[in-house]
Write a protein that holds these residues in place. Structure first.
Motif, PDB file in Angstrom:
ATOM      1  N   ALA A 171       0.837  -1.207   0.000  1.00  0.00           N
ATOM      2  CA  ALA A 171       0.000   0.000   0.000  1.00  0.00           C
ATOM      3  C   ALA A 171       0.866   1.249   0.000  1.00  0.00           C
ATOM      4  O   ALA A 171       0.561   2.231  -0.697  1.00  0.00           O
ATOM      5  N   VAL A 172       1.947   1.233   0.760  1.00  0.00           N
ATOM      6  CA  VAL A 172       2.862   2.373   0.813  1.00  0.00           C
ATOM      7  C   VAL A 172       3.440   2.656  -0.572  1.00  0.00           C
ATOM      8  O   VAL A 172       3.492   3.806  -1.019  1.00  0.00           O
ATOM      9  N   GLU A 173       3.864   1.598  -1.263  1.00  0.00           N
ATOM     10  CA  GLU A 173       4.448   1.788  -2.590  1.00  0.00           C
ATOM     11  C   GLU A 173       3.429   2.365  -3.571  1.00  0.00           C
ATOM     12  O   GLU A 173       3.749   3.252  -4.373  1.00  0.00           O
ATOM     13  N   VAL A 174       2.197   1.875  -3.501  1.00  0.00           N
ATOM     14  CA  VAL A 174       1.149   2.368  -4.397  1.00  0.00           C
ATOM     15  C   VAL A 174       0.803   3.823  -4.069  1.00  0.00           C
ATOM     16  O   VAL A 174       0.622   4.656  -4.964  1.00  0.00           O
ATOM     17  N   LEU A 175       0.730   4.146  -2.784  1.00  0.00           N
ATOM     18  CA  LEU A 175       0.420   5.519  -2.378  1.00  0.00           C
ATOM     19  C   LEU A 175       1.512   6.493  -2.816  1.00  0.00           C
ATOM     20  O   LEU A 175       1.214   7.646  -3.170  1.00  0.00           O
ATOM     21  N   LYS A 176       2.750   6.058  -2.805  1.00  0.00           N
ATOM     22  CA  LYS A 176       3.841   6.920  -3.276  1.00  0.00           C
ATOM     23  C   LYS A 176       3.664   7.256  -4.761  1.00  0.00           C
ATOM     24  O   LYS A 176       3.896   8.395  -5.185  1.00  0.00           O
ATOM     25  N   VAL A 177       3.245   6.250  -5.539  1.00  0.00           N
ATOM     26  CA  VAL A 177       3.008   6.491  -6.968  1.00  0.00           C
ATOM     27  C   VAL A 177       1.811   7.419  -7.143  1.00  0.00           C
ATOM     28  O   VAL A 177       1.831   8.343  -7.971  1.00  0.00           O
ATOM     29  N   GLU A 178       0.753   7.184  -6.342  1.00  0.00           N
ATOM     30  CA  GLU A 178      -0.407   8.080  -6.430  1.00  0.00           C
ATOM     31  C   GLU A 178      -0.002   9.516  -6.104  1.00  0.00           C
ATOM     32  O   GLU A 178      -0.431  10.464  -6.785  1.00  0.00           O
ATOM     33  N   LYS A 179       0.821   9.691  -5.068  1.00  0.00           N
ATOM     34  CA  LYS A 179       1.256  11.034  -4.691  1.00  0.00           C
ATOM     35  C   LYS A 179       1.984  11.714  -5.850  1.00  0.00           C
ATOM     36  O   LYS A 179       1.767  12.902  -6.129  1.00  0.00           O
ATOM     37  N   LYS A 180       2.820  10.952  -6.541  1.00  0.00           N
ATOM     38  CA  LYS A 180       3.546  11.499  -7.693  1.00  0.00           C
ATOM     39  C   LYS A 180       2.572  11.992  -8.768  1.00  0.00           C
ATOM     40  O   LYS A 180       2.720  13.088  -9.309  1.00  0.00           O
ATOM     41  N   PHE A 181       1.541  11.164  -9.045  1.00  0.00           N
ATOM     42  CA  PHE A 181       0.556  11.558 -10.055  1.00  0.00           C
ATOM     43  C   PHE A 181      -0.250  12.772  -9.602  1.00  0.00           C
ATOM     44  O   PHE A 181      -0.574  13.652 -10.411  1.00  0.00           O
ATOM     45  N   GLN A 182      -0.593  12.821  -8.309  1.00  0.00           N
ATOM     46  CA  GLN A 182      -1.367  13.961  -7.804  1.00  0.00           C
ATOM     47  C   GLN A 182      -0.549  15.251  -7.891  1.00  0.00           C
ATOM     48  O   GLN A 182      -1.092  16.322  -8.187  1.00  0.00           O
ATOM     49  N   ILE A 183       0.749  15.137  -7.650  1.00  0.00           N
ATOM     50  CA  ILE A 183       1.627  16.307  -7.781  1.00  0.00           C
ATOM     51  C   ILE A 183       1.689  16.746  -9.241  1.00  0.00           C
ATOM     52  O   ILE A 183       1.599  17.944  -9.551  1.00  0.00           O
ATOM     53  N   GLU A 184       1.814  15.768 -10.156  1.00  0.00           N
ATOM     54  CA  GLU A 184       1.845  16.099 -11.588  1.00  0.00           C
ATOM     55  C   GLU A 184       0.534  16.752 -12.015  1.00  0.00           C
ATOM     56  O   GLU A 184       0.520  17.639 -12.880  1.00  0.00           O
ATOM     57  N   GLY A 185      -0.565  16.320 -11.412  1.00  0.00           N
ATOM     58  CA  GLY A 185      -1.864  16.889 -11.739  1.00  0.00           C
ATOM     59  C   GLY A 185      -2.170  18.171 -10.991  1.00  0.00           C
ATOM     60  O   GLY A 185      -3.270  18.713 -11.131  1.00  0.00           O
ATOM     61  N   GLU A 186      -1.191  18.647 -10.194  1.00  0.00           N
ATOM     62  CA  GLU A 186      -1.315  19.889  -9.422  1.00  0.00           C
ATOM     63  C   GLU A 186      -2.583  19.892  -8.556  1.00  0.00           C
ATOM     64  O   GLU A 186      -3.327  20.858  -8.502  1.00  0.00           O
TER      65      GLU A 186
END
Length: 322
Positions: free
Chosen positions: A174-189
């Motif tokens: 879950a931690v690994e998946v959440l890190k990827v989600e965070k990256k996408f959310q940052i890219e999506g501003e």
């Protein structure tokens, strides 16, 4: 009855499809286009009559004809319909296989939007019975939308996958998946969503017993616009402080606050179940130390008062009774 009429209509379409598939001395190649159309019509009739097994077979034949005719989008649609008939027959594993096949056909033949929504549907279908496979399908959907440069959609797929992993107690993944989600959310501003992911990351790290990683995830969020002034920041600071001090009572109290209580149910449950290290004895020891300190101060104060009272008595009778 209407159902019987629809079944009879479906059987007529099957006969038409079989004629299209026949070859002869003057007809060397089967009419796959005509057969696919007739099989699809038959499947639709059987579906309407709720004769799901007949519908499944008809849609599968339609899919095969479309593949032979190299019309992959329609082949995908037919496989997807066959999968939905398997769902009606409570054969979820076969349903998932067929819908997945449709998703891959959509992806390989230039319709990524349809492919992503197909993997989303099959993941939802499997969530109750095979959540691990559902996670895999959500991640495929994320991969498709990432390739299409849609970070917010990709993040949404990661979010769904992470929630399932938390439900299963697989906090490491879950931690690994959440890190990827965070990256996408940052890219999506998408700053509010980045703050939410930060809270979820901290909770997962604490559930793993990794305070250092939780504290780092919290501090990494300082650069998010508005985070340091938010409730997320304040409540996480108190949660981490309570955990670091091994104070179970305080940890449970903070986790019961509205910010955690009204999160998605899987994360709210995770927050409620957090356990301070060392059995949560830190808070009890601190209270005991404060109590002991208070007792000692009280004793010292009492001794001083006694001394003062004793001194006054000595002064009063210093010259004797006369």
């Amino acid at each position: 009855m209407a159902a019987d009429r629809r079944v009879a209509e479906g059987l007529e379409h099957l006969k038409e499809a079989e004629k299209c598939m026949k070859t002869s001395f003057f007809k060397w190649k089967a009419d796959y286009d005509g057969a696919a159309s007739a099989y699809t019509k038959a499947g639709t009739c059987f579906k309407s009559a709720k004769s799901y097994d007949q519908a499944r077979q008809a849609f599968l034949k339609a899919a095969e004809c479309n593949v032979q005719n190299n019309v992959m989008f329609h082949a995908g649609k037919a496989y997807e319909q066959a999968g939905m008939m398997c769902k009606e027959l409570n054969d979820l594993n076969r349903a998932a296989q067929l819908i997945e096949k449709a998703g891959h056909l959509y992806r390989e033949h230039g319709v990524p939007d349809t492919a992503a929504s197909t993997f989303d549907r099959v993941a939802k279908l499997l969530e109750p019975t095979n959540p691990q496979k559902a996670v895999d399908y959500y991640l495929i959907g994320s991969d498709i939308t990432e390739c299409e440069d849609r970070p917010r959609q990709a993040a949404d797929f990661q979010k769904k996958a992470a929630k399932l992993l938390v439900r299963m107690g697989n906090y490491d993944r879950a931690v690994e998946v959440l890190k990827v989600e965070k990256k996408f959310q940052i890219e999506g501003e998408n700053a509010p969503e980045v703050s939410r992911v930060t809270v979820e990351l901290v909770l997962c790290h604490l559930a793993r017993g990794d305070f250092v990683a939780a504290d780092k995830a919290y501090k990494d969020a300082y650069g998010i616009p508005g985070f340091t002034e938010s409730d997320h920041c304040r409540e996480l600071a108190e949660l981490l402080d309570a955990y670091d001090e091994n104070d179970q009572d305080r940890l449970s109290s903070v986790a019961a606050r509205p910010m955690f209580k009204f999160m998605d149910n899987d994360y709210a449950k995770l927050a409620r179940g957090l356990q301070a290290p060392g059995g949560g004895e830190g808070g009890k020891k601190k209270k005991a130390a404060l109590l002991d300190e208070g007792i000692e101060e009280g004793m010292e104060k009492g001794q001083l008062e006694n001394q003062e009272v004793g001194g006054e008595d000595e002064d009063e009778f210093e010259g004797g009774l006369c």
